[in-house]
Structures are given as structure tokens and as C-alpha cells.
Design an enzyme around this catalytic site. Structure first.
Site, PDB file in Angstrom:
ATOM      1  CB  SER A 130     -20.418  20.592  -5.972  1.00 15.11           C
ATOM      2  OG  SER A 130     -21.563  21.065  -6.626  1.00 15.11           O
ATOM      3  CG  ASP A 132     -24.152  24.293  -7.291  1.00 16.10           C
ATOM      4  OD1 ASP A 132     -23.838  25.495  -7.434  1.00 16.10           O
ATOM      5  OD2 ASP A 132     -23.567  23.363  -7.877  1.00 16.10           O
ATOM      6  CG  ASP A 163     -19.481  24.501  -6.840  1.00 20.94           C
ATOM      7  OD1 ASP A 163     -20.682  24.201  -6.884  1.00 20.94           O
ATOM      8  OD2 ASP A 163     -18.658  24.067  -7.670  1.00 20.94           O
ATOM      9  CG  ASP A 173     -20.680  24.958 -10.494  1.00 23.09           C
ATOM     10  OD1 ASP A 173     -21.609  24.640  -9.732  1.00 23.09           O
ATOM     11  OD2 ASP A 173     -19.867  24.121 -10.939  1.00 23.09           O
TER      12      ASP A 173
END
Length: 454
Positions: A99, A243, A245, A247
Site C-alpha cells: 500500500s 494511495d 495500491d 484502493d
């Protein structure tokens, strides 16, 4: 390697420094254990743009294939794109990402078929136990028939599915600045936004897991400064930051001012309730603004309050059949997306809401921003329980004040509330306060902090 799994297997995922805490050998063991615990005949695996991600992802896939499981590798993807693949293909999935953590970190977010979460109570503890056993005893012999490794591109299908859930056909033209933070938004945004009446101004779309421009965590105000400057400079209608990743998404208005995730939760909740005939359950965690349950009720829905953490939101989504859920951390969950979180779908809702009327975003979201909030304030304490008890003692006999312990301690009155909850991993107490006006919020915040830090 001599691995301490207690340091890398967290509540919801695997995360640690590569290669110091884990490496491809360990990733292979996790793949084998994932295959055994899920009992699946096939799985899907994807990864982000971090330098270590392709190797770790492939090692995991090989570990699963050695247990006789067929593996579909979807390659570079966002976490919600992996959830899409898990849902659409009805397969357990594994996403390699850390992340917003720094470049030396990597991790695995795992789910069962249909993007159902895997956490400590839903398979992660068993996976850890299997890996620890294999580290001690050695890996078992490969299955008699090893599984296959095949590749599949799901980006276009993922984008088409998202666009099928939000009607953007009649919106007015919009100019949007998107800060991908050198993360996976740079991969997904061009395809998802293709063909829409949008002028896209990209920032940091180059995939670079070393994050050369800023940390890919838009909840930290330092990481949206560039976006806040760029939106008014471009004369854009809004800005969106993802962010690492991709999501989670964070929104700024036409002036470059941040829009709180609670306001986005309320806005999307109203739209999802309208899409479902003015009824349905909406989940929110206990530190989102009071605006959220108010808006849900005003639009015919039923708000349900949960503890902080995506495992609690997803569990309650499944239990209650909720149509939508939102968190203060800019995670947004949709029934039509297998109860999984997708910042991209939330972003499309914001674009549709803004483009469906003529007012600027600041005016549109004002109705969803009714209170003054403190944001989350962390305090290092020697004894979490003792300080929580001191807060309880200070407020429990006050007239007109209620207390509850759903997650830490929430103290509430007619015009204000605050929550204090302990960190699970650090000697911290986290305070969130909200009131009808800024002066009352500051008074309540400071009184609570004085007790916490005494």
C-alpha cells in the site's frame, strides 16, 4: 531465511521489509499454505509496481501450483482490480502490495472467492501456522499433478465493470487533476476514465515503487500539497489522489481544499440509496462524522455503526446485506463490488455527482460537511488502560453524556462527541473529536487530551 512471522503477519495481511523480514522463498511457502487453507482448485494473483513485487508474486504462484492449484496471474494491478478478478472469476486471490509503506516494504492482501476477506479469524492464522511448520520441517513433496500458470489481462474488464455501476453518460465536461503518487492509479486511471467527458491532468503517473515524489498516502496532509496547488493552477473542477495500491481515494475541491472522507461517504451513500429505491443499510465506522448517519436516514436508509477496521466493515456488510460502507480512512465498500473496497468507484461517484449539476464541488459537498472535526490525534502513553479509565471517570457521571465501549471509549453529548481508542501495535491512544462548531470541538478536544496526557 530465519523468519519471525509474528513480525510480518498482521491482523489483515502480511507485511514486512524485503529481504530482511521475508523473501521469495517465504512467499512460495505462503502460496502453498494459501492453496491448502482455501482448498481451491484455482486462484488469481496480482501485484503492484514495487521492485520486489513481480518476484514475490511469481514465487507465491509457483508455491500454490506445486500444491496442484491452477494460478491465473493478472500481473500489474491495483488492489481493487485484484478484488474484481476474485469476484468476477469467483476465485481466491492474493495481491502483492504494501500500500503506502516505503519502497523496502512489501506484503500480501489475501481474499477467498468473491473477494471475501482473509484475516486472523478467517484463515490468516491457519496460513501462518502452516508456513511456520514448513519452515521448521521443510516443504512437502509437490502434488502428483502440479497446477498451471496462465496470464490474463483484466484491466479493460475491471474498468467496464466500474463504469457499469455509475452513469456518467450525461455529465458536463470536467477537468480533473489526478495524483497517482507513482502508484497503481497511474496504471488504472487512464483505462477507467477513457471515453468519459473528462480532461485529465495526470500527476506522478509513472509507475515507480521507490515513490520519488512523495509517500503514496493521501491521508497525510504533506502528500497532497502538490495536488492542492495544481488544481486551482489548472482551473480544474477537482483533484483526486490515490494511495500506492489505488484502493483508497482522497478528494480536493476546486480551491484545493481537502474534502473529508466522511463527506464523501455521505455523498456516495445518498447516491447508492437513490440507486436502490431509497432504502438499504449503510455501514460507517464509529469515528466517521455524525453527518453520515444523518444523511443516510434523510435518504431513507438505515445506518449501522461498526468498529474501526476493514475486517469489521466487510463482516457487517455481509451480515446485514448493506449496499455501501465508508470509513474515515478513505476506504469505500460496495455491495455491487463483492462488498470489497474500491476508491476508483467512489471517485466515479464524485465525478457523476459533480458533473450532474452546475455548482462547484465546494458547494456540492457543503451539505455533507456539517460539523467541525479534530482529525485523529495520537498520544504516546505508558498505560493505555489507565488513561482510558481516567477519561471514563471524568465523564461517566456528567448529565446528558453517554458512554459506550464498542471500540475504545466513545463519550457523546447532544452537540459533540469524542472517541479514544488504543493502538493495537504501539503504546498510543488515538483521539477523534467532533462538535457542532469549531470552538466547542477545540474545547472538547483539549479537555480530553489533558486527561490522556496527564
Amino acid at each position: 531465511m530465519a523468519a519471525d512471522l509474528s513480525q510480518i503477519v498482521k491482523a489483515y495481511d502480511v507485511r514486512g521489509v524485503v529481504p530482511d523480514q521475508w523473501d521469495e522463498t517465504l512467499a512460495g511457502l505462503f502460496g502453498a499454505a494459501f492453496a491448502e487453507v482455501t482448498g481451491a482448485a484455482a486462484i488469481v494473483v496480482g501485484h503492484d509496481m514495487r521492485p520486489s513485487s513481480p518476484g514475490l508474486s511469481r514465487a507465491f504462484a509457483r508455491g500454490a501450483a506445486e500444491r496442484g492449484v491452477d494460478v491465473t496471474e493478472i500481473g500489474l494491478c491495483s488492489t481493487d482490480q485484484l478484488y474484481y478478478a476474485s469476484g468476477a472469476l469467483n476465485l481466491p486471490g492474493a495481491m502483492f502490495t504494501a500500500s503506502h509503506n516505503p519502497a523496502q516494504y512489501n506484503g500480501i492482501k489475501m481474499c477467498r472467492a468473491g473477494a471475501a476477506p482473509v484475516g486472523q479469524d478467517t484463515g490468516l492464522a491457519e496460513i501462518r501456522e502452516l508456513v511456520e511448520r514448513r519452515l521448521a520441517e521443510g516443504a512437502p513433496e509437490p502434488a502428483a499433478a502440479t497446477g498451471t500458470l496462465t496470464t490474463r489481462d483484466t484491466l479493460e474488464d475491471y474498468a467496464a465493470h466500474l463504469r457499469s455501476l455509475v452513469d456518467l453518460t450525461s455529465i458536463r465536461p470536467l477537468k480533473v487533476v489526478v495524483d497517482a503518487g507513482n502508484g497503481m492509479g497511474g496504471h488504472t486511471v487512464p483505462t477507467v476514465f477513457a471515453g468519459l467527458p473528462l480532461t485529465l491532468v495526470p500527476m506522478y503517473f509513472e509507475l515507480d515503487g521507490t515513490f520519488p515524489n512523495h509517500e503514496a498516502n493521501p491521508l497525510d496532509p504533506a502528500n497532497i500539497v502538490d495536488l492542492q496547488k495544481r488544481v486551482p493552477a489548472e482551473g480544474a473542477d477537482l483533484g483526486i489522489a490515490f494511495d500506492g495500491d489505488a484502493d483508497r481515494c482522497f478528494v480536493v475541491d476546486e480551491n484545493g481544499d481537502p474534502v473529508s472522507p466522511s463527506a464523501i461517504t455521505a455523498l456516495v451513500a445518498a447516491r447508492e440509496l437513490a440507486r436502490n429505491g431509497g432504502e438499504g443499510t449503510v455501514i460507517h465506522n464509529l469515528i466517521t462524522s455524525r453527518t453520515v448517519p444523518e444523511v443516510v436516514r434523510e435518504n431513507g436508509g438505515t445506518p449501522v455503526r461498526t468498529r474501526v477496521g476493514h475486517s469489521f466493515i466487510k463482516a457487517e456488510m455481509a451480515r446485514s446485506g448493506a449496499i455501501f460502507g465508508g470509513e474515515h480512512s478513505a476506504h469505500y465498500y460496495f455491495k455491487d463490488f463483492w462488498n470489497a473496497d474500491t476508491g476508483m468507484l467512489a471517485a466515479l461517484h464524485v465525478l457523476a455527482a459533480l458533473g450532474g449539476q452546475d455548482a462547484p464541488l465546494s458547494s456540492l459537498v457543503a451539505q455533507y460537511d456539517r460539523y467541525a472535526g479534530s482529525g485523529e490525534i495520537n498520544s504516546t502513553v505508558a498505560d493505555q488502560a489507565a488513561r482510558l479509565a481516567a477519561v471514563r471517570a471524568a465523564y461517566e457521571d456528567r448529565p446528558g453524556v453517554t458512554l459506550d465501549e464498542l471500540d475504545g471509549l466513545t463519550v457523546a453529548a447532544a452537540d459533540w462527541w469524542f472517541n479514544v481508542r488504543p493502538s493495537n501495535t504501539e503504546p498510543l491512544l488515538r483521539l477523534n473529536a467532533e462538535a457542532r462548531d469549531a470552538a466547542t470541538m477545540a474545547e472538547i478536544r483539549d479537555a480530553a487530551l489533558a486527561i490522556i496526557r496527564a
